[in-house]
Design a protein around this motif. Sequence first.
Motif, PDB file in Angstrom:
ATOM      1  N   SER A  36     -36.875  10.546  68.958  1.00 36.67           N
ATOM      2  CA  SER A  36     -37.403   9.342  69.609  1.00 36.67           C
ATOM      3  C   SER A  36     -37.567   9.543  71.105  1.00 36.67           C
ATOM      4  CB  SER A  36     -36.478   8.150  69.345  1.00 36.67           C
ATOM      5  OG  SER A  36     -35.178   8.403  69.854  1.00 36.67           O
ATOM      6  N   GLU A  37     -36.805  10.497  71.667  1.00 39.51           N
ATOM      7  CA  GLU A  37     -36.940  10.780  73.102  1.00 39.51           C
ATOM      8  C   GLU A  37     -38.311  11.357  73.432  1.00 39.51           C
ATOM      9  OE1 GLU A  37     -33.776  13.316  74.227  1.00 39.51           O
ATOM     10  OE2 GLU A  37     -32.179  11.890  73.718  1.00 39.51           O
ATOM     11  N   VAL A  38     -38.937  12.017  72.446  1.00 40.11           N
ATOM     12  CA  VAL A  38     -40.279  12.552  72.679  1.00 40.11           C
ATOM     13  C   VAL A  38     -41.250  11.419  72.976  1.00 40.11           C
ATOM     14  CG1 VAL A  38     -42.182  13.842  71.646  1.00 40.11           C
ATOM     15  CG2 VAL A  38     -39.813  14.547  71.215  1.00 40.11           C
ATOM     16  N   PHE A  39     -41.107  10.305  72.266  1.00 40.46           N
ATOM     17  CA  PHE A  39     -42.001   9.162  72.468  1.00 40.46           C
ATOM     18  C   PHE A  39     -41.666   8.413  73.757  1.00 40.46           C
ATOM     19  CE2 PHE A  39     -41.984  10.165  68.024  1.00 40.46           C
ATOM     20  CZ  PHE A  39     -43.263   9.921  67.589  1.00 40.46           C
ATOM     21  N   GLU A  40     -40.403   8.477  74.190  1.00 44.36           N
ATOM     22  CA  GLU A  40     -40.004   7.782  75.411  1.00 44.36           C
ATOM     23  C   GLU A  40     -40.404   8.534  76.670  1.00 44.36           C
ATOM     24  OE1 GLU A  40     -35.837   7.340  74.995  1.00 44.36           O
ATOM     25  OE2 GLU A  40     -35.952   5.929  73.299  1.00 44.36           O
ATOM     26  N   LYS A  41     -40.316   9.861  76.607  1.00 46.48           N
ATOM     27  CA  LYS A  41     -40.579  10.668  77.800  1.00 46.48           C
ATOM     28  C   LYS A  41     -42.009  11.177  77.882  1.00 46.48           C
ATOM     29  CE  LYS A  41     -35.791  12.305  78.028  1.00 46.48           C
ATOM     30  NZ  LYS A  41     -34.906  13.498  78.047  1.00 46.48           N
ATOM     31  N   SER A  42     -42.760  11.093  76.780  1.00 40.38           N
ATOM     32  CA  SER A  42     -44.109  11.650  76.769  1.00 40.38           C
ATOM     33  C   SER A  42     -45.055  10.714  76.040  1.00 40.38           C
ATOM     34  CB  SER A  42     -44.102  13.033  76.095  1.00 40.38           C
ATOM     35  OG  SER A  42     -45.409  13.526  75.931  1.00 40.38           O
ATOM     36  N   ASN A  43     -46.286  10.706  76.486  1.00 41.24           N
ATOM     37  CA  ASN A  43     -47.325   9.917  75.833  1.00 41.24           C
ATOM     38  C   ASN A  43     -48.173  10.767  74.881  1.00 41.24           C
ATOM     39  OD1 ASN A  43     -48.538   7.293  75.595  1.00 41.24           O
ATOM     40  ND2 ASN A  43     -50.324   8.085  76.684  1.00 41.24           N
ATOM     41  N   GLU A  44     -47.779  12.025  74.696  1.00 44.33           N
ATOM     42  CA  GLU A  44     -48.575  12.943  73.891  1.00 44.33           C
ATOM     43  C   GLU A  44     -48.673  12.527  72.418  1.00 44.33           C
ATOM     44  OE1 GLU A  44     -47.463  16.996  74.457  1.00 44.33           O
ATOM     45  OE2 GLU A  44     -47.457  16.842  76.647  1.00 44.33           O
ATOM     46  N   PRO A  45     -47.582  12.044  71.775  1.00 42.61           N
ATOM     47  CA  PRO A  45     -47.748  11.611  70.381  1.00 42.61           C
ATOM     48  C   PRO A  45     -48.773  10.494  70.222  1.00 42.61           C
ATOM     49  CG  PRO A  45     -45.425  11.910  70.899  1.00 42.61           C
ATOM     50  CD  PRO A  45     -46.171  11.998  72.188  1.00 42.61           C
ATOM     51  N   ARG A  46     -48.806   9.560  71.146  1.00 36.79           N
ATOM     52  CA  ARG A  46     -49.802   8.477  71.069  1.00 36.79           C
ATOM     53  C   ARG A  46     -51.198   9.024  71.319  1.00 36.79           C
ATOM     54  NH1 ARG A  46     -45.369   6.984  73.835  1.00 36.79           N
ATOM     55  NH2 ARG A  46     -44.109   5.279  72.992  1.00 36.79           N
ATOM     56  N   ALA A  47     -51.301   9.984  72.233  1.00 33.72           N
ATOM     57  CA  ALA A  47     -52.602  10.605  72.475  1.00 33.72           C
ATOM     58  C   ALA A  47     -53.089  11.339  71.232  1.00 33.72           C
ATOM     59  CB  ALA A  47     -52.496  11.569  73.654  1.00 33.72           C
ATOM     60  N   LEU A  48     -52.179  12.036  70.559  1.00 33.98           N
ATOM     61  CA  LEU A  48     -52.549  12.736  69.326  1.00 33.98           C
ATOM     62  C   LEU A  48     -53.014  11.745  68.269  1.00 33.98           C
ATOM     63  CD1 LEU A  48     -52.626  15.174  67.384  1.00 33.98           C
ATOM     64  CD2 LEU A  48     -50.211  14.729  66.904  1.00 33.98           C
ATOM     65  N   LEU A  49     -52.289  10.648  68.100  1.00 31.70           N
ATOM     66  CA  LEU A  49     -52.646   9.672  67.078  1.00 31.70           C
ATOM     67  C   LEU A  49     -54.007   9.049  67.363  1.00 31.70           C
ATOM     68  CD1 LEU A  49     -51.767   8.213  64.528  1.00 31.70           C
ATOM     69  CD2 LEU A  49     -50.633   6.500  65.963  1.00 31.70           C
ATOM     70  N   SER A  50     -54.310   8.784  68.622  1.00 31.46           N
ATOM     71  CA  SER A  50     -55.606   8.199  68.980  1.00 31.46           C
ATOM     72  C   SER A  50     -56.746   9.163  68.673  1.00 31.46           C
ATOM     73  CB  SER A  50     -55.619   7.826  70.463  1.00 31.46           C
ATOM     74  OG  SER A  50     -54.586   6.905  70.769  1.00 31.46           O
ATOM     75  N   GLY A  51     -56.601  10.410  69.127  1.00 31.63           N
ATOM     76  CA  GLY A  51     -57.639  11.396  68.850  1.00 31.63           C
ATOM     77  C   GLY A  51     -57.773  11.695  67.370  1.00 31.63           C
ATOM     78  N   ALA A  52     -56.642  11.731  66.645  1.00 31.84           N
ATOM     79  CA  ALA A  52     -56.681  12.004  65.214  1.00 31.84           C
ATOM     80  C   ALA A  52     -57.374  10.877  64.454  1.00 31.84           C
ATOM     81  CB  ALA A  52     -55.261  12.205  64.685  1.00 31.84           C
ATOM     82  N   ALA A  53     -57.113   9.645  64.854  1.00 29.15           N
ATOM     83  CA  ALA A  53     -57.756   8.514  64.179  1.00 29.15           C
ATOM     84  C   ALA A  53     -59.270   8.564  64.338  1.00 29.15           C
ATOM     85  CB  ALA A  53     -57.200   7.197  64.732  1.00 29.15           C
ATOM     86  N   LEU A  54     -59.734   8.924  65.520  1.00 30.92           N
ATOM     87  CA  LEU A  54     -61.169   8.982  65.773  1.00 30.92           C
ATOM     88  C   LEU A  54     -61.821  10.118  64.982  1.00 30.92           C
ATOM     89  CD1 LEU A  54     -63.671   8.016  67.245  1.00 30.92           C
ATOM     90  CD2 LEU A  54     -63.001   9.410  69.214  1.00 30.92           C
ATOM     91  N   ILE A  55     -61.228  11.301  65.028  1.00 30.75           N
ATOM     92  CA  ILE A  55     -61.818  12.437  64.339  1.00 30.75           C
ATOM     93  C   ILE A  55     -61.735  12.246  62.826  1.00 30.75           C
ATOM     94  CG2 ILE A  55     -59.822  13.976  64.053  1.00 30.75           C
ATOM     95  CD1 ILE A  55     -63.245  15.009  65.420  1.00 30.75           C
ATOM     96  N   TRP A  56     -60.678  11.577  62.364  1.00 24.89           N
ATOM     97  CA  TRP A  56     -60.544  11.300  60.931  1.00 24.89           C
ATOM     98  C   TRP A  56     -61.622  10.327  60.454  1.00 24.89           C
ATOM     99  CZ3 TRP A  56     -58.870   6.395  59.020  1.00 24.89           C
ATOM    100  CH2 TRP A  56     -58.690   6.350  57.632  1.00 24.89           C
ATOM    101  N   LEU A  57     -61.908   9.314  61.259  1.00 24.23           N
ATOM    102  CA  LEU A  57     -62.945   8.351  60.893  1.00 24.23           C
ATOM    103  C   LEU A  57     -64.308   9.029  60.806  1.00 24.23           C
ATOM    104  CD1 LEU A  57     -63.783   5.431  60.323  1.00 24.23           C
ATOM    105  CD2 LEU A  57     -63.986   5.076  62.797  1.00 24.23           C
ATOM    106  N   ILE A  58     -64.596   9.909  61.744  1.00 21.89           N
ATOM    107  CA  ILE A  58     -65.857  10.653  61.704  1.00 21.89           C
ATOM    108  C   ILE A  58     -65.918  11.530  60.462  1.00 21.89           C
ATOM    109  CG2 ILE A  58     -67.240  12.403  62.894  1.00 21.89           C
ATOM    110  CD1 ILE A  58     -66.080  11.328  65.521  1.00 21.89           C
ATOM    111  N   GLY A  59     -64.794  12.155  60.115  1.00 15.28           N
ATOM    112  CA  GLY A  59     -64.759  12.994  58.936  1.00 15.28           C
ATOM    113  C   GLY A  59     -64.958  12.216  57.642  1.00 15.28           C
TER     114      GLY A  59
END
Length: 437
Positions: free
Chosen positions: A71-94
Amino acid sequence: MREYLLTLCITAAVTYLLTGPVRKFAIVAGAMPEIRARDVHREPTPRLGGIAMFFGLCAGLLVADHLTNLSEVFEKSNEPRALLSGAALIWLIGVLDDKFEIDALIKLGGQMIAAGVMVVQGLTILWIPLPGVGTVALTQWQGTLLTVALVVITINAVNFVDGLDGLAAGMVCIAAAAFFMYAYRIWYSYGIEAAAPASLFAAILMGMCLGFLPHNMHPARIFMGDSGSMLIGLVLAAGAISVTGQVDPDLMNLFSGSERNSVHQMVPVYIPLVMPLTIIAIPAADLILAIVRRTWKGQSPFAADRGHLHHRLLEIGHSHSRAVLIMYFFSALIAFGALAYSVNAASMWIVLSVVFLSAIGLVLLLLPRFTPRAPRWAEGFVPPRYRRRRAAAAAAAGSGGEAAAVAEDEGEERVPVAAGVSGVNGATAVGHRTQAR
């Protein structure tokens, strides 16, 4: 490590359990195109397997967010949210491409937008270590362009190699395993928290692939489609970007001792430049060869053909399963060879082992060129295909069928099979699973 293992297992379980219902949905939705001349499979098979993989990704991130250490990864970094946003977009296109087959340039634009979304939210390359120069800080535009380029290349490399049952998922799983070991070592051995997101991404990616593989092994009951291949390509690129451009090499405190020892100790710093290339070495080589081959013939780089590496293996004479295993072997050899070299760059045994395994791989590639025959006294102990008299009789009896099969493999047009014919693979959600491909 236990929390990473739990996240991997949850991701794999969710992906595995959802793939069956997704297959039924794909059949009902008509996401089951007819057989094309360049396809290897013989029966219409539903796509949209990326839907299950995306929900597996979401489940893995959700579980990790509620674990004590991760859970500290989500508190100290915004990278998981960035991954989820980009993944959702590319998944929708796919998903749209699996259903409606959108234009290649539109997909390319969507890939660049998905990469841009991750960059805006902080998942970008900030600096790169260069041999003989040191750590070079990048400007915002330089980091953005390099990040977008790495994402687009990785996505298309994985998409290009997705041509045989279980090939893309297995190769990416092997690459993710090597990458997890590398990122986890940086986080655990050197105490660099910035490597934790890359370790989490790799663990989730392994879970996505392992959960989907039982449904996708030959003969596949469902394909991941572009919704899956582009998704796992993006997750793989996100991990490479995170550990390459976010981890400061100066935090490793490797500059000590003699100059020679310092050079060897600096290998883990330079490996981030090499590791993303090694884990997609075979897909990237396939991508480059395809572009050169098509442009040389005056075709579009996006024009589909039957000249990929896995097609070549089939033409040599390898079976479907053996071709996939050979690709697995070389993927593991390159990825884990680079990983071993990053751990101990001064060991000559690593180089010798890689050379020896490469020789074994070369022998495996050439096996179809040779047809061993057992001596007459041992014919009763070997399979019929290795017996001289049985082999000669079978060759004479089956010459007509083999000639037809060879003509088909050499590129002649095949009659497409309609996607609603009874008895074909995927025609019904609960029908008999045929073994013929």
